[in-house]
Design a protein around this motif. Structure first.
Motif, short mmCIF file in Angstrom:
data_model
loop_
_atom_site.label_atom_id
_atom_site.label_comp_id
_atom_site.label_asym_id
_atom_site.label_seq_id
_atom_site.Cartn_x
_atom_site.Cartn_y
_atom_site.Cartn_z
N ALA A 117 46.84 7.08 25.68
CA ALA A 117 45.30 7.73 25.95
C ALA A 117 45.15 7.94 27.37
N GLY A 118 44.15 8.97 27.55
CA GLY A 118 43.73 9.36 28.67
C GLY A 118 43.96 10.88 29.25
N LEU A 119 44.70 11.51 28.47
CA LEU A 119 45.20 12.64 29.08
C LEU A 119 44.99 13.65 27.52
N ASP A 120 44.14 14.91 27.52
CA ASP A 120 44.14 15.57 26.79
C ASP A 120 44.99 16.79 26.89
N MET A 121 46.21 17.45 26.29
CA MET A 121 46.60 18.70 26.81
C MET A 121 47.03 19.59 25.58
N ARG A 122 47.08 20.74 25.92
CA ARG A 122 47.26 21.87 24.78
C ARG A 122 48.41 23.04 25.49
N PHE A 123 49.17 23.28 24.71
CA PHE A 123 50.09 24.51 25.10
C PHE A 123 49.64 25.86 24.44
N GLY A 124 49.63 26.72 25.41
CA GLY A 124 49.48 28.09 24.81
C GLY A 124 50.69 28.91 24.40
N GLU A 125 50.71 30.16 24.20
CA GLU A 125 52.04 30.74 23.82
C GLU A 125 53.17 30.60 24.53
N MET A 126 54.44 30.32 23.88
CA MET A 126 55.52 30.06 24.85
C MET A 126 56.55 31.37 24.37
N THR A 127 57.25 31.78 25.16
CA THR A 127 58.39 32.77 24.96
C THR A 127 59.76 32.12 25.34
N ALA A 128 60.83 32.01 24.60
CA ALA A 128 62.02 31.57 24.95
C ALA A 128 63.08 32.46 24.53
N THR A 129 63.93 32.42 25.52
CA THR A 129 65.27 33.23 24.83
C THR A 129 66.44 32.53 25.14
N TYR A 130 67.21 32.20 24.27
CA TYR A 130 68.43 31.40 24.12
C TYR A 130 69.68 32.22 24.25
N THR A 131 70.74 32.18 25.30
CA THR A 131 71.67 32.91 25.13
C THR A 131 72.88 32.01 24.87
N MET A 146 45.15 21.06 30.44
CA MET A 146 44.95 19.61 30.47
C MET A 146 43.74 19.33 31.11
N LYS A 147 43.13 18.27 30.45
CA LYS A 147 41.79 17.53 30.68
C LYS A 147 42.08 16.01 30.69
N MET A 148 41.50 15.33 31.84
CA MET A 148 41.61 13.89 31.89
C MET A 148 40.43 13.33 32.81
N ASP A 149 40.23 11.97 32.53
CA ASP A 149 39.20 11.45 33.38
C ASP A 149 40.10 10.26 34.18
N MET A 150 40.01 10.38 35.70
CA MET A 150 40.84 9.75 36.43
C MET A 150 40.05 8.67 36.89
N PRO A 151 40.42 7.39 36.76
CA PRO A 151 39.71 6.13 37.27
C PRO A 151 39.78 6.04 38.53
N LEU A 152 38.48 5.62 39.15
CA LEU A 152 38.45 5.30 40.54
C LEU A 152 38.45 3.68 40.76
N GLU A 153 38.62 3.37 41.99
CA GLU A 153 38.47 1.74 42.41
C GLU A 153 37.20 1.18 41.81
N ASP A 154 36.13 1.72 42.13
CA ASP A 154 34.55 1.12 41.83
C ASP A 154 34.46 1.40 40.37
N GLY A 155 35.27 1.43 39.64
CA GLY A 155 35.01 1.61 38.15
C GLY A 155 34.28 3.02 37.67
N GLN A 156 34.20 3.93 38.64
CA GLN A 156 33.77 5.13 38.01
C GLN A 156 34.83 6.20 37.77
N SER A 157 34.78 7.35 37.42
CA SER A 157 36.07 8.06 37.23
C SER A 157 35.37 9.46 37.39
N ILE A 158 36.44 10.55 37.88
CA ILE A 158 36.49 11.78 37.96
C ILE A 158 37.15 12.49 36.95
N SER A 159 36.14 13.56 36.42
CA SER A 159 36.78 14.32 35.38
C SER A 159 37.50 15.71 36.09
#
Length: 461
Positions: free
Chosen positions: A373-387, A405-418
């Motif tokens: 828990a703590g990170l939300d991530m999505r992938f967009g379109e991928m193009t891959a070429t296999y030789t 990617m989105k996440m809330d990064m905790p700080l030492e004072d108990g707060q967090s940064i989006s």
């Protein structure tokens, strides 16, 4: 090949402790393709891919998979077939009656079909196996239907995590259409086209795609994918927003990965050197005996950490124990397109991976549990070429893709940064060796500080 790349990708994600968010639907393009051949139809509200399918909807799809839709309607209108169920609508009755009279589907009781009840993945896989010509009770048992479907190459649990939705029903149908019939003569969609149940012209985009995918899978089927040694060359542009400020950071990364997969025992050595804004960071990572060891050096400071992934690897291995004994088409629904061309003695297969990749990642990352828990991530379109060379060995993979990617990064004072970030990747992996030629060596791991995966995510951030 696909099994190795899945484990490779999974391992990279485990090292970052990413958590991928679930989406409402990932297989919209698949639904469109099925709609084009009359296999999948929406309602007044569209395809409604983000809700569970009913048993009635599954029954309709099953009759279409048999290529018997017109036959069922004509027989029902003529009074030649009927059913005893009181909870089936006029529209659905021809389909249920046809299935009932053929002995393919029964009701939940003597007088109810359970029309409005949700259809589970297991229920629907049984329907698909019957359409492919397999008989439950003879070829497979109901309780083992999912395992049997995986053996037949069109089902993989990691693609269908969580509740079974119409989105998943469409993807499973798509893959079953590309799967071999029980008699081995052809695959299901080709059988439907040849019988006249599906229009050949309407189906041509799908049959072309299926033919190319099956050729790519067959070409690499003999490759030893239990071990691989690859060099990596990556260019990445990141746009990051944190605490109301936005900055763009281009970077380059060069590295090498050696990986040996022996059941749940995964051995890996991963070295990279990343340069961004004039600073260079070196990361050495190893996996051994269920632990990931990571050494990071930047600005002259070194940090050595380790954390256990034994449970996650065991869970992943539990999804991979079944040996596929047929053409493996279980990743087909994730692909927007598949093309190939000859380049000298090699063949280049180019695939475009759509939103369906996120469904697979949902399943993979779900194995990590709450520690991810703590990170939300999505992938967009991928193009891959296999030789691939003439012997079926993969020589190189070129890949471009985007991620967010989105996440809330905790700080030492108990707060967090989006914090949020957008990534553009351009990656080349050159295959140096596969199989028994791959050797992994390890350093002395004394002095590595043990941390939980969730702590690793915060440290990496």
């Amino acid at each position: 090949m696909k099994r190795f790349l899945t484990l490779l990708f999974t391992t990279l994600l485990l090292t970052a402790a990413l958590c991928v968010t679930a989406s409402a639907s990932d297989f919209d393009a698949v639904a469109e393709d099925l709609s084009a051949i009359g296999m999948f139809r929406g309602t007044a509200n569209g395809f409604e891919l983000d809700r569970a399918p009913t048993r009635s909807e599954a029954a309709i799809m099953l009759v279409r998979l048999y290529g018997a839709e017109e036959e069922a309607k004509a027989a029902y209108d003529a009074g030649e077939i009927k059913h005893p169920f009181t909870d089936v609508s006029d529209f659905t009755s021809p389909y249920v009656a046809w299935l009932y009279n053929k002995g393919i589907a029964n009701g939940t009781t003597a007088t109810t079909f359970g029309s409005a009840k949700n259809c589970s993945a297991q229920n629907y896989v049984v329907f698909l196996l019957r359409a492919l010509g397999y008989k439950d009770g003879t070829d497979f048992q109901y309780a083992d239907a999912l395992t049997f479907a995986k053996e037949k190459g069109f089902y993989d649990a990691v693609m269908f995590p969580g509740d079974f939705l119409r989105d998943d029903l469409a993807a499973l149908t798509y893959q079953a259409l590309a799967a071999d019939m029980a008699d081995g003569n052809t695959y299901l969609l080709d059988s439907l086209v040849k019988s006249g149940a599906i229009d050949a012209k309407a189906a041509k985009p799908m049959t072309d795609k299926i033919t190319a995918y099956r050729a790519m899978t067959a070409a690499m089927d003999t490759m030893d994918d239990n071990a691989m040694d690859v060099d990596m060359d990556v260019k990445m542009d990141m746009t990051m927003t944190a605490d109301g400020e936005t900055m763009k950071v281009p970077s380059t990364m060069k590295g090498n990965m050696k990986m040996i997969v022996d059941g749940a025992n995964v051995q890996m050595a991963y070295t990279t050197e990343t340069t961004a804004e004039g600073e260079t960071a070196k990361v050495n990572m190893w996996m051994k005996d269920g632990y990931v060891y990571m050494s990071t050096t930047m600005a002259g400071e070194e940090m050595k950490l380790k954390y256990s992934v034994e449970d996650q690897l065991a869970a992943i291995e539990s999804l991979s124990l079944v040996n596929v004994d047929a053409m493996d088409v279980s990743g087909l629904a994730m692909l927007e397109s598949v093309t190939s061309k000859k380049v000298g003695s090699n063949t280049e297969y180019t695939i475009v991976i759509g939103e369906g990749m996120n469904s697979m990642l949902d399943g993979v990352m779900g194995l990590m549990g709450s520690e991810s828990a703590g990170l939300d991530m999505r992938f967009g379109e991928m193009t891959a070429t296999y030789t691939v060379d003439s012997k079926g060995n993969m020589k190189k993979v070129d890949m471009t893709f985007t991620a967010s990617m989105k996440m809330d990064m905790p700080l030492e004072d108990g707060q967090s940064i989006s914090m949020s970030a957008e990534y553009d990747y351009d990656m080349t992996m050159t295959v140096n060796a596969t199989g028994k030629a791959v050797k992994v060596t390890f350093p002395d791991f004394s002095g590595y500080l043990e941390m939980a995966p969730s702590q690793m995510a915060g440290t990496a951030a």
